[in-house]
Design a protein around this motif. Structure first.
Motif, PDB file in Angstrom:
ATOM      1  N   GLY A   1       0.807  -0.968   0.020  1.00  0.00           N
ATOM      2  CA  GLY A   1      -0.044   0.046  -0.224  1.00  0.00           C
ATOM      3  C   GLY A   1       0.898   1.331   0.066  1.00  0.00           C
ATOM      4  O   GLY A   1       0.400   2.136  -0.825  1.00  0.00           O
ATOM      5  N   THR A   2       1.868   1.257   0.870  1.00  0.00           N
ATOM      6  CA  THR A   2       3.035   2.283   0.761  1.00  0.00           C
ATOM      7  C   THR A   2       3.296   2.921  -0.667  1.00  0.00           C
ATOM      8  O   THR A   2       3.574   3.846  -0.901  1.00  0.00           O
ATOM      9  CB  THR A   2       3.939   2.405   1.853  1.00  0.00           C
ATOM     10  N   GLU A   3       3.751   1.615  -1.219  1.00  0.00           N
ATOM     11  CA  GLU A   3       4.243   1.800  -2.804  1.00  0.00           C
ATOM     12  C   GLU A   3       3.314   2.332  -3.565  1.00  0.00           C
ATOM     13  O   GLU A   3       3.467   3.468  -4.561  1.00  0.00           O
ATOM     14  CB  GLU A   3       4.888   0.689  -3.000  1.00  0.00           C
TER      15      GLU A   3
ATOM     16  N   VAL B   1      -8.135   7.955  -3.486  1.00  0.00           N
ATOM     17  CA  VAL B   1      -8.771   7.476  -2.353  1.00  0.00           C
ATOM     18  C   VAL B   1      -8.132   6.055  -1.953  1.00  0.00           C
ATOM     19  O   VAL B   1      -7.695   5.257  -2.808  1.00  0.00           O
ATOM     20  CB  VAL B   1     -10.127   6.630  -3.043  1.00  0.00           C
ATOM     21  N   ASP B   2      -7.834   6.144  -0.605  1.00  0.00           N
ATOM     22  CA  ASP B   2      -7.049   5.002  -0.048  1.00  0.00           C
ATOM     23  C   ASP B   2      -7.899   3.994   0.034  1.00  0.00           C
ATOM     24  O   ASP B   2      -8.611   3.738   1.203  1.00  0.00           O
ATOM     25  CB  ASP B   2      -6.381   5.594   1.089  1.00  0.00           C
ATOM     26  N   ALA B   3      -8.138   2.911  -0.721  1.00  0.00           N
ATOM     27  CA  ALA B   3      -8.770   1.748  -0.337  1.00  0.00           C
ATOM     28  C   ALA B   3      -8.022   0.390  -0.264  1.00  0.00           C
ATOM     29  O   ALA B   3      -8.234  -0.584  -0.548  1.00  0.00           O
ATOM     30  CB  ALA B   3      -9.915   1.465  -1.607  1.00  0.00           C
TER      31      ALA B   3
ATOM     32  N   HIS C   1      -2.557  -7.786  -0.552  1.00  0.00           N
ATOM     33  CA  HIS C   1      -2.202  -8.474   0.532  1.00  0.00           C
ATOM     34  C   HIS C   1      -2.877  -8.296   1.771  1.00  0.00           C
ATOM     35  O   HIS C   1      -2.454  -8.729   2.846  1.00  0.00           O
ATOM     36  CB  HIS C   1      -0.589  -8.461   0.739  1.00  0.00           C
ATOM     37  N   LYS C   2      -3.900  -7.616   1.695  1.00  0.00           N
ATOM     38  CA  LYS C   2      -4.741  -7.347   2.774  1.00  0.00           C
ATOM     39  C   LYS C   2      -6.011  -8.224   2.578  1.00  0.00           C
ATOM     40  O   LYS C   2      -6.003  -9.474   2.500  1.00  0.00           O
ATOM     41  CB  LYS C   2      -5.152  -6.165   3.291  1.00  0.00           C
ATOM     42  N   TYR C   3      -7.095  -7.722   2.369  1.00  0.00           N
ATOM     43  CA  TYR C   3      -8.347  -8.509   2.400  1.00  0.00           C
ATOM     44  C   TYR C   3      -8.479  -9.028   0.785  1.00  0.00           C
ATOM     45  O   TYR C   3      -9.698  -9.693   0.365  1.00  0.00           O
ATOM     46  CB  TYR C   3      -9.604  -7.594   2.630  1.00  0.00           C
TER      47      TYR C   3
HETATM   48  C1  LIG Z   1      -2.070  -0.921   5.033  1.00  0.00           C
HETATM   49  C2  LIG Z   1      -2.354   0.376   4.825  1.00  0.00           C
HETATM   50  C3  LIG Z   1      -1.672   1.088   4.194  1.00  0.00           C
HETATM   51  C4  LIG Z   1      -0.210   0.939   3.843  1.00  0.00           C
HETATM   52  O1  LIG Z   1      -0.207  -0.264   3.095  1.00  0.00           O
HETATM   53  P1  LIG Z   1       1.154  -1.270   3.453  1.00  0.00           P
HETATM   54  O2  LIG Z   1       0.716  -2.179   2.448  1.00  0.00           O
HETATM   55  O3  LIG Z   1       1.474  -1.496   4.894  1.00  0.00           O
HETATM   56  O4  LIG Z   1       2.479  -0.514   2.799  1.00  0.00           O
HETATM   57  C5  LIG Z   1      -2.193   2.361   3.615  1.00  0.00           C
HETATM   58  N1  LIG Z   1      -3.628   2.851   4.056  1.00  0.00           N
HETATM   59  C6  LIG Z   1      -4.344   1.839   4.737  1.00  0.00           C
HETATM   60  C7  LIG Z   1      -5.720   2.542   4.943  1.00  0.00           C
HETATM   61  C8  LIG Z   1      -3.777   0.759   5.247  1.00  0.00           C
HETATM   62  O5  LIG Z   1      -4.731  -0.009   5.871  1.00  0.00           O
END
Ligand SMILES: *Cc1c(COP(=O)(O)O)cnc(C)c1O
Length: 460
Positions: free
Chosen positions: A99-101, A205-207, A242-244
């Motif tokens: 997500g950071t990238e 939008v950070d999803a 790599h999350k949901y």
């Molecule tokens: C995890 C997360 C990130 C960052 O993602 P990484 O995969 O840890 O680099 C950004 N925004 C939200 C809302 C997150 O949950």
């Protein structure tokens, strides 16, 4: 300091040693972690991901011309994400390692566009609701943005009016979360879109959390506000496989409404004696293992599979909300997402987290900040596997609550010498540390951490 062994060891011994090293780790598949781990709770899925990972582990994503399969897989996993997130045929994107990238790349693309329009001398600003992920602050630091924190409304969503007041000629980007990490609420992306369209600024939008959970929650009848490309002003979206998405760590995507917006993301360098270097991501050489595993997991699950997992998550989420409310914890806000947080003024949350760790549960403390008005809380990232263990978890919480002290200790009475942060050690008394973090100004916490991390912890 450990040095390279003179003579190599045999493979069996090396692996045994690694097992020994892992003895005090949490087991990621144990269903005992309520933070940091995203796990479908299906053995076959993990086995499939591992096989796919190994098949492609040794191939590199550095040069898209070398391994044609990688380009094909990347285009397909991007397409699958875009189609879930309201994207039409104009949407483009790239696979990243996290997500950071993804966020860093979107901000870079936005910065290049801003520079074209406003010139290189203006320092661009990004307006970040207090709940926006630190990855935005980090990206701002890397990319030379000025980050500006905006407030939250009564529902703890981004305060759109405050954002609007903070906007000016130097504003390059505004951000909304779907949902945010600390509390699980989705920001009012429609209103942010109106702001963005009126002023011509970039809306990201950070999803990362919601990209592969909210679409399925909605299909199951949950009330989920619109947050994706179906809203006109959304320029880019980050979403974490790599999350949901349930792929192994090292997998995310950044999406753009159209290819024009992506231009500034891409780096090309042909003026050296080597091969022309083309990078669509921050990282260059990287294993294709996580890409292949992502492709495999998504094809294995399909919409049906994700829906089944989402059902389990919603069940665990409901049980958790009811069970913890009954024990006296207070749910923060109305989280639409798969993550949520509880606060309490009279239960010592940090002590409860430590007591739960003794029972083998990982419960994440969020120290908040007295100065910034952020509450102390416990964070829960709900996983499908939690459906099987949530009742047992609540019983263990009941026990922890009965043993924990009431309220919070006065930090001025703390014996700081008890902290015992030694060289290379992870501090033990997190309860004390979390209370200190809550009470100290964030700038002090930040310098303290930098010192401890740099001087004490990360040493060979
Ligand atoms: C995890 C997360 C990130 C960052 O993602 P990484 O995969 O840890 O680099 C950004 N925004 C939200 C809302 C997150 O949950």
């Amino acid at each position: 300091m450990k040095t390279l062994p003179e003579k190599g060891k045999n493979a069996e011994n090396v692996l045994k040693e690694l097992e020994e090293y892992a003895r005090n780790d949490y087991e990621p598949h144990s269903k005992r972690m309520w933070g940091h781990i995203y796990y479908a709770g299906q053995k076959e899925l993990v086995e499939l991901a591992r096989k796919a990972y190994l098949m492609f582990m040794d191939k590199t994503m550095l040069d898209f011309t070398t391994f044609p399969s990688l380009l094909r897989m990347e285009r397909e996993v991007v397409g699958m994400a875009a189609s879930l997130l309201g994207g039409d045929e104009n949407v483009v994107g790239n696979f990243t390692y996290g997500g950071t990238e993804s966020i860093m790349l979107a901000l870079k693309a936005a910065r290049e566009k801003f520079r074209k329009e406003k010139g290189k001398d203006v320092i661009p600003e990004v307006i970040l609701p207090a709940t926006a992920h630190p990855a935005f602050w980090k990206s701002a630091e890397y990319l030379g943005f000025k980050a500006v924190r905006s407030g939250l409304n009564d529902e703890l969503r981004a305060d759109v009016d405050h954002m609007s007041e903070l906007m000016g000629a130097r504003t390059a980007v505004i951000v909304g979360s779907a949902p945010n990490y600390p509390f699980g609420m989705v920001d009012d992306i429609r209103s942010l879109s109106d702001l963005a369209l009126d002023s011509g600024v970039w809306l990201h939008v950070d999803a990362c959390l919601g990209g592969f959970s909210l679409p399925f929650f909605r299909k199951l009848g949950e009330k989920v506000p619109d947050f994706d490309f179906s809203i006109e002003g959304v320029n880019s979206i980050s979403a974490d496989y790599h999350k949901y998405g349930f792929s192994p760590r090292g997998a995310s995507v950044v999406l753009y409404r159209n290819a024009k917006l992506r231009e500034g993301q891409i780096f090309v360098m042909a003026a050296w004696p080597g091969y022309p270097l083309v990078n669509t991501a921050v990282l260059s050489t990287r294993s294709a293992g996580t890409l292949a595993a992502t492709w495999a997991v998504m094809n294995y699950l399909g919409i049906e599979g994700y829906l089944r997992l989402a059902e389990k998550m919603l069940y665990a989420k409901r049980r958790l909300i009811d069970g913890l409310a009954e024990l006296g914890f207070e749910l923060i806000g109305k989280p639409e997402g798969p993550v949520l947080a509880f606060t309490s003024d009279n239960l010592n949350l940090f002590q409860i987290s430590s007591l739960m760790a003794e029972k083998g549960w990982y419960v994440q403390s969020q120290p908040g900040s007295k100065q910034l008005g952020f509450p102390r809380s416990l964070h829960f990232s709900v996983n499908p596997g939690h459906a099987d263990v949530v009742d047992k978890f609540i019983e263990d919480m009941r026990d922890a609550v009965s043993r924990a002290g009431k309220g919070y200790p006065d930090v001025t009475s703390f014996d700081v010498s008890k902290l015992e942060i030694g060289k290379g050690d992870i501090p033990e008394d997190m309860e004390l540390i979390n209370e200190l973090i809550h009470s100290m100004p964030p700038e002090v916490v930040e310098s303290f951490f930098k010192y401890v991390i740099n001087e004490l912890i990360f040493r060979p």
